[in-house]
Design a protein around this motif. Structure first.
Motif, mmCIF file in Angstrom:
data_model
loop_
_atom_site.group_PDB
_atom_site.id
_atom_site.type_symbol
_atom_site.label_atom_id
_atom_site.label_comp_id
_atom_site.label_asym_id
_atom_site.label_seq_id
_atom_site.Cartn_x
_atom_site.Cartn_y
_atom_site.Cartn_z
ATOM 1 N N LEU A 250 -6.178 78.169 56.300
ATOM 2 C CA LEU A 250 -4.965 77.345 55.683
ATOM 3 C C LEU A 250 -4.676 76.523 56.622
ATOM 4 O O LEU A 250 -4.302 75.090 56.216
ATOM 5 C CB LEU A 250 -3.805 78.445 55.652
ATOM 6 N N VAL A 251 -4.412 76.342 57.786
ATOM 7 C CA VAL A 251 -4.103 75.531 58.741
ATOM 8 C C VAL A 251 -4.916 74.413 58.708
ATOM 9 O O VAL A 251 -4.507 73.184 58.331
ATOM 10 C CB VAL A 251 -3.809 75.868 60.042
ATOM 11 N N LYS A 252 -6.431 74.381 58.624
ATOM 12 C CA LYS A 252 -7.308 73.544 58.520
ATOM 13 C C LYS A 252 -7.259 72.703 57.279
ATOM 14 O O LYS A 252 -7.207 71.512 57.177
ATOM 15 C CB LYS A 252 -8.681 74.320 58.833
ATOM 16 N N ALA A 253 -7.095 73.382 56.185
ATOM 17 C CA ALA A 253 -6.985 72.871 54.808
ATOM 18 C C ALA A 253 -5.645 71.944 54.610
ATOM 19 O O ALA A 253 -5.888 71.050 53.882
ATOM 20 C CB ALA A 253 -7.011 73.954 53.583
ATOM 21 N N LEU A 254 -4.424 72.651 55.028
ATOM 22 C CA LEU A 254 -3.355 71.751 54.933
ATOM 23 C C LEU A 254 -3.558 70.531 55.966
ATOM 24 O O LEU A 254 -2.827 69.504 55.529
ATOM 25 C CB LEU A 254 -2.228 72.566 55.667
ATOM 26 N N GLY A 255 -4.298 70.537 57.094
ATOM 27 C CA GLY A 255 -4.450 69.450 57.868
ATOM 28 C C GLY A 255 -5.305 68.463 57.208
ATOM 29 O O GLY A 255 -5.269 67.079 57.232
ATOM 30 N N GLU A 256 -6.198 68.839 56.259
ATOM 31 C CA GLU A 256 -7.023 67.724 55.552
ATOM 32 C C GLU A 256 -6.010 66.896 54.632
ATOM 33 O O GLU A 256 -6.366 65.821 54.272
ATOM 34 C CB GLU A 256 -7.904 68.544 54.611
ATOM 35 N N THR A 257 -4.889 67.382 54.190
ATOM 36 C CA THR A 257 -3.979 66.944 52.942
ATOM 37 C C THR A 257 -2.954 66.252 53.720
ATOM 38 O O THR A 257 -2.131 65.499 53.184
ATOM 39 C CB THR A 257 -3.627 67.941 52.129
ATOM 40 N N ALA A 258 -2.496 66.744 54.918
ATOM 41 C CA ALA A 258 -1.347 66.229 55.471
ATOM 42 C C ALA A 258 -2.062 66.048 57.162
ATOM 43 O O ALA A 258 -1.295 66.649 58.095
ATOM 44 C CB ALA A 258 -0.099 67.119 55.463
ATOM 45 N N PRO A 259 -2.614 64.800 57.422
ATOM 46 C CA PRO A 259 -3.226 64.748 58.869
ATOM 47 C C PRO A 259 -2.111 64.565 59.792
ATOM 48 O O PRO A 259 -2.282 64.642 60.928
ATOM 49 C CB PRO A 259 -4.221 63.631 58.706
ATOM 50 N N ASP A 260 -1.059 63.965 59.332
ATOM 51 C CA ASP A 260 0.220 63.748 60.224
ATOM 52 C C ASP A 260 0.813 64.712 60.391
ATOM 53 O O ASP A 260 2.125 64.442 61.190
ATOM 54 C CB ASP A 260 0.875 62.267 59.707
ATOM 55 N N GLY A 261 0.925 65.883 60.010
ATOM 56 C CA GLY A 261 1.743 67.262 60.127
ATOM 57 C C GLY A 261 2.111 67.619 59.102
ATOM 58 O O GLY A 261 2.345 66.952 57.801
ATOM 59 N N ASP A 262 2.597 68.695 59.057
ATOM 60 C CA ASP A 262 2.981 69.564 57.738
ATOM 61 C C ASP A 262 4.297 70.350 58.110
ATOM 62 O O ASP A 262 4.502 71.219 58.690
ATOM 63 C CB ASP A 262 1.961 70.530 57.412
ATOM 64 N N GLU A 263 5.595 69.631 57.446
ATOM 65 C CA GLU A 263 6.634 70.229 57.673
ATOM 66 C C GLU A 263 6.858 71.707 57.016
ATOM 67 O O GLU A 263 7.474 72.484 57.762
ATOM 68 C CB GLU A 263 7.793 69.487 57.028
ATOM 69 N N TRP A 264 6.063 71.890 55.934
ATOM 70 C CA TRP A 264 5.992 73.235 55.334
ATOM 71 C C TRP A 264 5.483 74.352 56.344
ATOM 72 O O TRP A 264 5.936 75.352 56.620
ATOM 73 C CB TRP A 264 5.423 73.427 53.946
ATOM 74 N N LEU A 265 4.346 73.850 57.134
ATOM 75 C CA LEU A 265 3.591 74.845 57.980
ATOM 76 C C LEU A 265 4.816 75.065 59.094
ATOM 77 O O LEU A 265 4.551 76.309 59.763
ATOM 78 C CB LEU A 265 2.350 74.199 58.190
ATOM 79 N N GLU A 266 5.244 74.004 59.562
ATOM 80 C CA GLU A 266 6.117 74.221 60.901
ATOM 81 C C GLU A 266 7.270 75.208 60.416
ATOM 82 O O GLU A 266 7.717 75.996 61.359
ATOM 83 C CB GLU A 266 6.823 72.815 61.080
#
Length: 297
Positions: free
Chosen positions: A9-25
């Motif tokens: 999941l972290v890798k996939a979200l990194g593809e769509t939000a390379p500058d960071g993901d507030e939801w993941l944080e």
């Protein structure tokens, strides 16, 4: 509770939000609140899990097994909840509770380790197609869901922007197929949207139930098109992969009473769209498989 999101999941979200993901944080806190509010006991996080959500196996206060799913807003969890509520457990996992604003869904527990994909190919296609047929119902009134025209319109724009010279002929063919398909009066059925063998899990109420929809309203051939390319890596590895693909299109179209040429057209569009997207986010091997497959359609 200690919580770490699955690496996939972290890798996939990194593809769509390379500058960071507030939801993941914020995800650990969201999980903690969702669990406490519903008085759930967490057994474990499902791994490797999906590419757009996190799934936890839980038990409710009365001991009933369930699944807690959390997804970011861009994964349209409110649309998934609306579709599951509309299906009411017919052909799909049953929705027990939802907080779409937080992207939280509580679902009945299926058997996550047993999907249709575990069956021999011919049997898997048969069972998957039978499950999909049950989902094709009249959608609710009003603009509840995105339409096929709307979704593929966004995708077509992205395809044009991202395509390089090498894949331009396939992109042009896919876009031409879309234009021709959308010229006909639209069929209105509620579709799963991202249906494939791994989205069909073993259940208790019914042998097989669909999970993880990204619902859309439109024609059934669009939904079936994603199933055509299931196990694409096996198709590419086969010396008769192109012939198998053509037979699969014919067999699925006939078994589900879908126009074969329309199924072929949507199969082409969806394969090229997925291939170009894979190129854009840095998955060249996936892109190679998908675009080679598209060349057979």
């Amino acid at each position: 509770m200690a919580f770490e999101p699955p690496r996939r999941l972290v890798k996939a979200l990194g593809e769509t939000a390379p500058d960071g993901d507030e939801w993941l944080e914020k995800l650990p806190g969201t999980v903690e609140r969702a669990v406490a509010l519903r008085e759930l006991t967490v057994e474990r996080v499902q791994v490797p899990g999906g590419r757009s959500s996190v799934v936890l196996l839980v038990r409710r206060a009365d001991g009933t097994p369930a699944v807690l799913k959390l997804a970011p807003r861009r994964a349209r969890p409110e649309s998934e909840a609306a579709a599951l509520a509309h299906w009411g457990g017919l052909g799909a996992v049953r929705l027990l509770d939802a907080d779409a604003a937080d992207g939280v869904l509580l679902l009945e527990r299926l058997h996550p380790e047993v999907s249709v994909r575990s069956l021999p190919e011919a049997k898997a296609l048969l069972e998957a197609a039978g499950t999909l047929r049950r989902l094709w119902v009249e959608p609710p009134d009003g603009p509840v869901f995105e339409t096929v025209a709307e979704r593929t319109g966004r995708q077509a724009t992205a395809m044009r922007a991202a395509a390089d010279l090498e894949v331009t002929p396939l992109v042009d063919a896919a876009l031409a197929a879309r234009d021709e398909l959308l010229a006909a009066p639209p069929e209105r059925r509620l579709l799963h949207g991202t249906f494939r063998q791994s989205k069909v899990l073993a259940g208790e109420r019914l042998p097989w139930l669909a999970v993880g929809p990204d619902p859309v309203v439109g024609e059934c051939a669009f939904d079936l098109a994603r199933l055509v390319r299931d196990r694409v890596e096996d198709l590419i590895a086969s010396s008769s992969g192109a012939a198998i693909t053509r037979r699969r299109i014919k067999r699925l179209a006939e078994s589900l009473e879908v126009d074969q040429e329309r199924l072929r057209g949507w199969t082409l569009f969806r394969a090229v769209e997925s291939g170009v997207r894979a190129l854009r986010v840095g998955r060249p091997r996936d892109a190679e498989l998908l675009l080679e497959f598209a060349g057979w359609v």
